[in-house]
Design a protein around this motif. Sequence first.
Motif, mmCIF file in Angstrom:
data_model
loop_
_atom_site.group_PDB
_atom_site.id
_atom_site.type_symbol
_atom_site.label_atom_id
_atom_site.label_comp_id
_atom_site.label_asym_id
_atom_site.label_seq_id
_atom_site.Cartn_x
_atom_site.Cartn_y
_atom_site.Cartn_z
ATOM 1 N N ARG A 1 36.331 35.101 32.503
ATOM 2 C CA ARG A 1 34.939 35.210 33.026
ATOM 3 C C ARG A 1 35.021 35.161 34.394
ATOM 4 O O ARG A 1 33.735 35.763 35.007
ATOM 5 C CB ARG A 1 34.393 33.620 32.774
ATOM 6 N N GLN A 2 35.986 34.992 35.330
ATOM 7 C CA GLN A 2 35.976 35.329 36.709
ATOM 8 C C GLN A 2 36.012 36.705 37.173
ATOM 9 O O GLN A 2 35.700 37.308 38.142
ATOM 10 C CB GLN A 2 37.024 34.703 37.400
ATOM 11 N N LEU A 3 36.516 37.475 36.149
ATOM 12 C CA LEU A 3 36.582 38.827 36.404
ATOM 13 C C LEU A 3 35.397 39.660 36.552
ATOM 14 O O LEU A 3 34.439 39.338 35.709
ATOM 15 C CB LEU A 3 37.797 39.494 35.477
ATOM 16 N N MET B 1 48.584 25.046 36.657
ATOM 17 C CA MET B 1 48.146 23.484 36.438
ATOM 18 C C MET B 1 46.989 23.194 37.035
ATOM 19 O O MET B 1 45.802 22.665 36.432
ATOM 20 C CB MET B 1 49.403 22.698 36.935
ATOM 21 N N ALA B 2 46.818 23.370 38.230
ATOM 22 C CA ALA B 2 45.530 23.142 39.045
ATOM 23 C C ALA B 2 44.438 23.695 38.280
ATOM 24 O O ALA B 2 43.113 23.156 38.018
ATOM 25 C CB ALA B 2 45.766 23.313 40.542
ATOM 26 N N THR B 3 44.682 25.135 38.229
ATOM 27 C CA THR B 3 43.556 26.034 37.663
ATOM 28 C C THR B 3 42.911 25.261 36.527
ATOM 29 O O THR B 3 41.786 25.474 36.222
ATOM 30 C CB THR B 3 43.901 27.532 37.540
ATOM 31 N N SER B 4 43.884 24.987 35.685
ATOM 32 C CA SER B 4 43.306 24.501 34.274
ATOM 33 C C SER B 4 42.407 23.309 34.286
ATOM 34 O O SER B 4 41.663 23.490 33.552
ATOM 35 C CB SER B 4 44.702 24.109 33.509
ATOM 36 N N GLY B 5 42.397 22.544 35.198
ATOM 37 C CA GLY B 5 41.470 21.482 35.367
ATOM 38 C C GLY B 5 40.406 21.829 36.151
ATOM 39 O O GLY B 5 39.469 20.983 36.422
ATOM 40 N N LEU B 6 40.227 22.887 37.042
ATOM 41 C CA LEU B 6 39.240 23.142 38.044
ATOM 42 C C LEU B 6 38.292 24.239 37.800
ATOM 43 O O LEU B 6 37.011 24.195 38.039
ATOM 44 C CB LEU B 6 40.040 23.127 39.341
ATOM 45 N N LYS B 7 38.652 25.349 37.321
ATOM 46 C CA LYS B 7 37.982 26.443 37.259
ATOM 47 C C LYS B 7 36.660 26.226 36.332
ATOM 48 O O LYS B 7 36.981 25.640 35.116
ATOM 49 C CB LYS B 7 38.596 27.794 37.023
ATOM 50 N N GLY B 8 35.468 26.341 36.480
ATOM 51 C CA GLY B 8 34.548 26.036 35.402
ATOM 52 C C GLY B 8 33.339 26.925 35.608
ATOM 53 O O GLY B 8 32.964 27.560 36.822
#
Lengths: 313, 280
Positions: free
Chosen positions: B164-166, B273-280
């Motif tokens: 989705r970010q691309l 690990m950090a990304t999995s919880g944060l990107k939204g």
Amino acid sequence: MTTPLTRSAARPRRRRSGTYGDHPATGYLFLSPWILGALLMFLGPMLASLYLSFTDYDLFSTPNWIGLENYERMLTDDPRFGNSVLATVRFVVFGVPIQLAAALGVALLLNRASRMSGVYRSAFYAPSLLGGSVALALVWRSLFTADGPADQLSGLFGMPSRGWVNDPQLALAVLVLLIVWQFGAPMVIFLAGLKQIPQELYDAAAVDGANAWHRFRSITVPMLSPVIFFNLVLNTINAFQVFNAAFVVSGGTGGPSDTTLFYTLYLWRKGFVEFNMGYASAMAWVLLLGIALVTGLIFRSARSWVHYAGEKR
Amino acid sequence: MTPARIRTLAWHALVLAILLVMLYPLAWMLASSLKPSREIVTSITLIPRTWEWSNYAAALEPRVGVPVWRFFLNTTLISVGAVLGNVLTCSLAAYAFARLRFRLRTPMFAFMLATIMLPYHVVLIPQYTIFQQLGMVDTFWPLVLPKFLATDAFFVFLMVQFVRQLPQDLDEAARIDGCGPFRIFTLVILPLLRPALITTAIFTFIWTWNDFFQQLIYLSSPDHYTLPLALRLFVDTQESVANFGPMFALSVLSMLPVLLFFAAFQRYLVDGMATSGLKG
């Protein structure tokens, strides 16, 4: 600001985004492995397991419909079931908050520009990585066995013990310590969240004369609350399902006196040791309900303490 | 020394002190793998009084009649199979969810998210029955096959967030150049998805390597044992102190691949690990 898992689903989709109108079936084609998996590995088995939970089934003969008997037996005629619920709830209630507090504490400590930050961060993360492994659980068991390092340490403080893992008062604490020790994963997520808090907020607060505790209470916690929420939900759900550690530390029994008979351990025993698959299925559904209930309560409570950027407080 | 410098030093000292406590169990394991079995449990110190290298030789002796390299091979086969499956099918599913439009997308996406939260135990017994009917119990298939059906929804979700970010413009440009969805996926999306693919691959590898529950349920003949199952043999025999040295030696050996992976890819891992919880 960041939004955790639960929010992204509700994000409005971009209109007409990525349309391939001329290939209406393409989506299903790309998704075909997942669709097959969803039907064969999730949807079908869920329905089957619901059915089995109302039967007497030993894996080899045809399931025999017995209505609610499995569920009744759980509640009225199986003290070990009660013990397993108690052990699990105690594990979650003590383990998860202490683990998250440790994660947040160390994240705050590491949230500081330094050339060593990356190395430290990885070192703190290492136990989480090995956390679920049988090898580490064996180490843990030996650390807390009779005359082991933990005993010698508690002896120094004048608390003689004959093996934490053999002591009904302490066996659960051994497993709580294990999950607390593995705070690396939530710590990394906390660190990423801390980085997103604008420094200006702290500068402004410092000008107003707020001390460190005030800044933590009024800036860090509210700004970090979506991340705290995310970690709380995720780690609670995971803690309810811990198996390996309890299996290895208690030698597969859940002893002493069922104090470490975690829910999933008992479910495994019912299903794959006693071949009582109907009962185990019923237990799985009760687990699902329990997790849904607890998660629901956390979501409900979130309204009063989780703040999203751009929302009125 | 300036106050700032003292504060920095105090910070390093504090972090290192906490780390020392944190890493003690791992150091103790490593030290124990080199101590005589009788000395291990009762000794809290890290330096062996006598170095017992023979523990490693003993750890590599056949166990339940199976050579130990076999356990390594079995674990590797399952882990590599799981990685291939997850990388291949989760990326396909993620691309469909993130970029393609079809009628059932929204309900299917909701179901996919729900499966992240679903306890595995709810599907455990029927899944077992299915594999039993297929004659696959006591083979590696039940551990690998589901990965080729994108059942690890966590990774699908991780990749959806990433896709989705691309920028959409890339897809559009490729489309104007005459690419269909397949070529857009392979030529545009997959290369850009690399960090998410690597994260998925490493986590899948490590989690499968460390997994125990499914291996315990599905694998029964010693020939098919994996490392965790082989290590589990020590659970029953642990009371006999004589086995401690080899047990720790095998524990160390079994953790080596994970630690090496971690050392090589820790940046991806920790960021992932950090990304999995944060990107939204």
